[in-house]
Design an enzyme around this catalytic site. Structure first.
Site, PDB file in Angstrom:
ATOM      1  N   CYS A   1       0.609  -1.203  -0.052  1.00 38.93           N
ATOM      2  CA  CYS A   1       0.066  -0.058   0.020  1.00 38.93           C
ATOM      3  C   CYS A   1       0.735   1.298  -0.085  1.00 38.93           C
ATOM      4  O   CYS A   1       0.258   2.525  -0.233  1.00 38.93           O
ATOM      5  CB  CYS A   1      -0.883   0.033   1.224  1.00 38.93           C
ATOM      6  SG  CYS A   1      -1.992  -1.652   1.202  1.00 38.93           S
TER       7      CYS A   1
ATOM      8  N   HIS B   1      -3.447   6.999   2.545  1.00 41.14           N
ATOM      9  CA  HIS B   1      -3.832   5.863   2.174  1.00 41.14           C
ATOM     10  C   HIS B   1      -5.214   5.444   2.506  1.00 41.14           C
ATOM     11  O   HIS B   1      -5.686   5.462   3.799  1.00 41.14           O
ATOM     12  CB  HIS B   1      -2.977   4.601   2.734  1.00 41.14           C
ATOM     13  CG  HIS B   1      -3.270   3.155   2.056  1.00 41.14           C
ATOM     14  ND1 HIS B   1      -3.944   2.808   0.958  1.00 41.14           N
ATOM     15  CD2 HIS B   1      -3.372   2.043   2.942  1.00 41.14           C
ATOM     16  CE1 HIS B   1      -3.929   1.655   0.918  1.00 41.14           C
ATOM     17  NE2 HIS B   1      -3.856   0.922   2.101  1.00 41.14           N
TER      18      HIS B   1
ATOM     19  N   ASN C   1     -10.026  -0.780  -0.053  1.00 42.99           N
ATOM     20  CA  ASN C   1      -8.591  -0.357   0.125  1.00 42.99           C
ATOM     21  C   ASN C   1      -8.235  -0.954  -1.310  1.00 42.99           C
ATOM     22  O   ASN C   1      -8.009  -2.282  -1.696  1.00 42.99           O
ATOM     23  CB  ASN C   1      -8.059  -1.353   1.197  1.00 42.99           C
ATOM     24  CG  ASN C   1      -6.604  -1.306   1.239  1.00 42.99           C
ATOM     25  OD1 ASN C   1      -5.824  -0.749   0.333  1.00 42.99           O
ATOM     26  ND2 ASN C   1      -6.208  -1.780   2.323  1.00 42.99           N
TER      27      ASN C   1
HETATM   28  C1  LIG Z   1     -10.051  -5.833   9.490  1.00 40.62           C
HETATM   29  C2  LIG Z   1     -10.634  -4.968  10.602  1.00 40.62           C
HETATM   30  C3  LIG Z   1     -11.607  -4.117   9.715  1.00 40.62           C
HETATM   31  C4  LIG Z   1     -11.125  -5.744  11.748  1.00 40.62           C
HETATM   32  O1  LIG Z   1     -11.783  -4.839  12.738  1.00 40.62           O
HETATM   33  P1  LIG Z   1     -11.667  -5.286  14.050  1.00 40.62           P
HETATM   34  O2  LIG Z   1     -12.387  -4.257  14.827  1.00 40.62           O
HETATM   35  O3  LIG Z   1     -10.262  -5.244  14.533  1.00 40.62           O
HETATM   36  O4  LIG Z   1     -12.254  -6.554  14.291  1.00 40.62           O
HETATM   37  P2  LIG Z   1     -11.605  -7.902  15.003  1.00 40.62           P
HETATM   38  O5  LIG Z   1     -10.690  -8.552  14.039  1.00 40.62           O
HETATM   39  O6  LIG Z   1     -11.252  -7.705  16.282  1.00 40.62           O
HETATM   40  O7  LIG Z   1     -12.869  -8.991  14.746  1.00 40.62           O
HETATM   41  C5  LIG Z   1     -13.910  -8.810  15.664  1.00 40.62           C
HETATM   42  C6  LIG Z   1     -15.120  -9.662  15.457  1.00 40.62           C
HETATM   43  O8  LIG Z   1     -15.735  -9.382  14.034  1.00 40.62           O
HETATM   44  C7  LIG Z   1     -15.837 -10.670  13.162  1.00 40.62           C
HETATM   45  N1  LIG Z   1     -15.541 -10.393  11.839  1.00 40.62           N
HETATM   46  C8  LIG Z   1     -14.351 -10.063  11.061  1.00 40.62           C
HETATM   47  N2  LIG Z   1     -14.859  -9.729   9.778  1.00 40.62           N
HETATM   48  C9  LIG Z   1     -16.214  -9.641  10.002  1.00 40.62           C
HETATM   49  C10 LIG Z   1     -17.222  -9.349   8.720  1.00 40.62           C
HETATM   50  N3  LIG Z   1     -16.920  -9.006   7.656  1.00 40.62           N
HETATM   51  N4  LIG Z   1     -18.391  -9.341   9.216  1.00 40.62           N
HETATM   52  C11 LIG Z   1     -18.623  -9.762  10.442  1.00 40.62           C
HETATM   53  N5  LIG Z   1     -17.952 -10.172  11.559  1.00 40.62           N
HETATM   54  C12 LIG Z   1     -16.790  -9.987  10.881  1.00 40.62           C
HETATM   55  C13 LIG Z   1     -14.456 -11.334  13.633  1.00 40.62           C
HETATM   56  O9  LIG Z   1     -14.688 -12.719  13.190  1.00 40.62           O
HETATM   57  C14 LIG Z   1     -14.346 -11.357  15.183  1.00 40.62           C
HETATM   58  O10 LIG Z   1     -15.272 -12.100  15.630  1.00 40.62           O
HETATM   59  P3  LIG Z   1     -15.020 -12.900  17.034  1.00 40.62           P
HETATM   60  O11 LIG Z   1     -14.933 -12.041  18.155  1.00 40.62           O
HETATM   61  O12 LIG Z   1     -16.216 -13.680  17.338  1.00 40.62           O
HETATM   62  O13 LIG Z   1     -13.837 -13.478  16.707  1.00 40.62           O
HETATM   63  C15 LIG Z   1      -9.655  -4.099  11.235  1.00 40.62           C
HETATM   64  O14 LIG Z   1      -8.672  -4.494  12.197  1.00 40.62           O
HETATM   65  C16 LIG Z   1      -8.713  -3.325  10.191  1.00 40.62           C
HETATM   66  O15 LIG Z   1      -9.304  -2.701   9.380  1.00 40.62           O
HETATM   67  N6  LIG Z   1      -7.474  -3.390  10.343  1.00 40.62           N
HETATM   68  C17 LIG Z   1      -6.471  -2.909   9.190  1.00 40.62           C
HETATM   69  C18 LIG Z   1      -6.542  -3.546   8.012  1.00 40.62           C
HETATM   70  C19 LIG Z   1      -5.954  -2.807   7.060  1.00 40.62           C
HETATM   71  O16 LIG Z   1      -6.257  -1.872   6.865  1.00 40.62           O
HETATM   72  N7  LIG Z   1      -5.062  -3.412   6.417  1.00 40.62           N
HETATM   73  C20 LIG Z   1      -4.449  -2.787   5.004  1.00 40.62           C
HETATM   74  C21 LIG Z   1      -3.285  -2.012   5.777  1.00 40.62           C
HETATM   75  S1  LIG Z   1      -2.631  -1.390   4.642  1.00 40.62           S
END
Ligand SMILES: CC(C)(COP(=O)(O)OP(=O)(O)OC[C@H]1O[C@@H](n2cnc3c(N)ncnc32)[C@H](O)[C@@H]1OP(=O)(O)O)[C@@H](O)C(=O)NCCC(=O)NCCS
Length: 328
Positions: free
Chosen positions: A113, A253, A283
């Site tokens: 990214c 980004h 993204n």
């Molecule tokens: C991926 C992201 C959106 C997840 O959000 P989060 O608040 O961290 O959520 P978590 O990973 O803690 O997951 C929480 C719960 O939601 C669930 N979950 C994950 N994706 C889901 C979806 N699409 N729909 C519903 N539930 C979902 C998980 O399974 C988890 O459930 P559990 O607690 O029963 O295991 C977030 O971590 C994120 O955006 N991270 C950065 C990713 C990114 O930008 N990457 C590229 C960088 S260049």
């Protein structure tokens, strides 16, 4: 003094749109979850016969037309991508062929990214030292082909598209003021595609183990992204004896609305100075900043003399910032 100056922008996305409601029919998720956790509402997905080079070429054509530069005047074509058409040759070479940019050296950059800012940094250095005077820098991705459409943790996040800029040598005080790029490979496993390189070649086992898809530890990436993007924004401003108040437009980004909001808050930036379009594209990795820049530019959001700060973070880990004074 010769500075590297953006003289044209362009972008291209596939026609097909996949909404959060479409995703509800594919995996166990909801529009409400995706919207509140990420800010994303929809993303564009490449169709049959469309590749990274397809969108890279279209974006490049738009940028060249705006700059009034012919393809055969280009000295270099740099494509930032983690989803090249082929392992080799470089997607930049395919774009060079499509554009008939006969004298350009063409190569790809793999910095996820942050790739577009790595490309701008290279273009800036090549222009400042006189090695080149017209460079096309493109960020382009077809991430939908490495997304696991059965994994709700990742499939709602990514989209396809491309953005491009023409960078030219110009006299004066406008243009790129500074670039800062960083990496920390000790975190490589947080965000990667484990298969299809030579550690895990394209075999049936690689397919069965789902190693061909993006793997990500979202929570960890989130925390590191906020910290690194804040630091590298300050690094850019401090280097130029400028402050947050001097910024006219911040183009980060576009990964997650909550990451962008957290950085904006830490920096103390007014919301109307932060450009956000991820609700419509998701993204798009290396494409996200040039796609947002082209949209902001064509909609009249950027004025001559504006101070722009680009800020990126991605797999590698990699991160970087580019500070520039708009001239076009
Ligand atoms: C991926 C992201 C959106 C997840 O959000 P989060 O608040 O961290 O959520 P978590 O990973 O803690 O997951 C929480 C719960 O939601 C669930 N979950 C994950 N994706 C889901 C979806 N699409 N729909 C519903 N539930 C979902 C998980 O399974 C988890 O459930 P559990 O607690 O029963 O295991 C977030 O971590 C994120 O955006 N991270 C950065 C990713 C990114 O930008 N990457 C590229 C960088 S260049």
């Amino acid at each position: 003094m010769q500075r590297a100056t953006i003289t044209g922008t362009g972008s291209a996305v596939p026609d097909r749109v996949l909404t959060n409601h479409d995703l509800e029919r594919m995996v166990d998720t909801s529009d409400e979850w995706v919207t509140t956790r990420t800010g994303i509402k929809e993303r564009h997905i490449a169709g049959d016969g469309e590749f990274t080079s397809t969108f890279a070429t279209r974006a490049a054509e738009g940028a060249l037309q705006m700059a009034g530069v012919r393809a055969d005047e280009l000295d270099q074509i740099i494509v930032a991508t983690v989803t090249p058409d082929f392992p080799f040759p470089a997607t930049a070479c395919i774009v060079q062929h499509n554009l008939n940019a006969t004298k350009a050296a063409a190569f790809d950059i793999s910095a996820a990214c942050s790739g577009f800012l790595y490309g701008l940094s290279l273009a800036d250095k090549a222009i400042r030292c006189g090695a080149a005077s017209k460079i096309l820098v493109i960020g382009a991705e077809v991430l939908s082909r490495i997304v696991d459409w059965t994994d709700r943790n990742t499939c709602c996040l990514f989209g396809d598209g491309a953005g491009a800029v023409v960078v030219e040598a110009r006299e004066g005080e406008s243009g790129i003021l500074s670039t800062h790029i960083h990496s920390d490979g000790s975190y490589w496993e947080l965000l990667c595609q484990r298969g299809c390189g030579n550690r895990n070649p394209a075999t049936q086992k690689t397919l069965d183990d789902r190693l061909i898809y993006i793997s990500m530890q979202g929570n960890e990436v989130f925390k590191l992204a906020v910290r690194a993007m804040e630091e590298v924004a300050h690094e850019a401003l401090n280097t130029n004896n400028l402050t947050v108040a001097d910024i006219d437009l911040f183009i980060p980004h576009q990964a997650n609305r909550r990451i962008i909001d957290a950085i904006g808050k830490r920096l103390g930036l007014d919301g109307d100075k932060v450009y956000i379009n991820l609700e419509r594209y998701g993204n798009t990795s290396g494409a996200s900043i040039p796609l947002a820049l082209d949209e902001a530019n064509r909609s009249g959001r950027i004025k001559k003399g504006d101070l722009l700060l680009f800020d990126a973070f991605g797999g590698g880990l990699t991160w970087g910032s580019v500070l520039l004074r708009w001239q076009s």
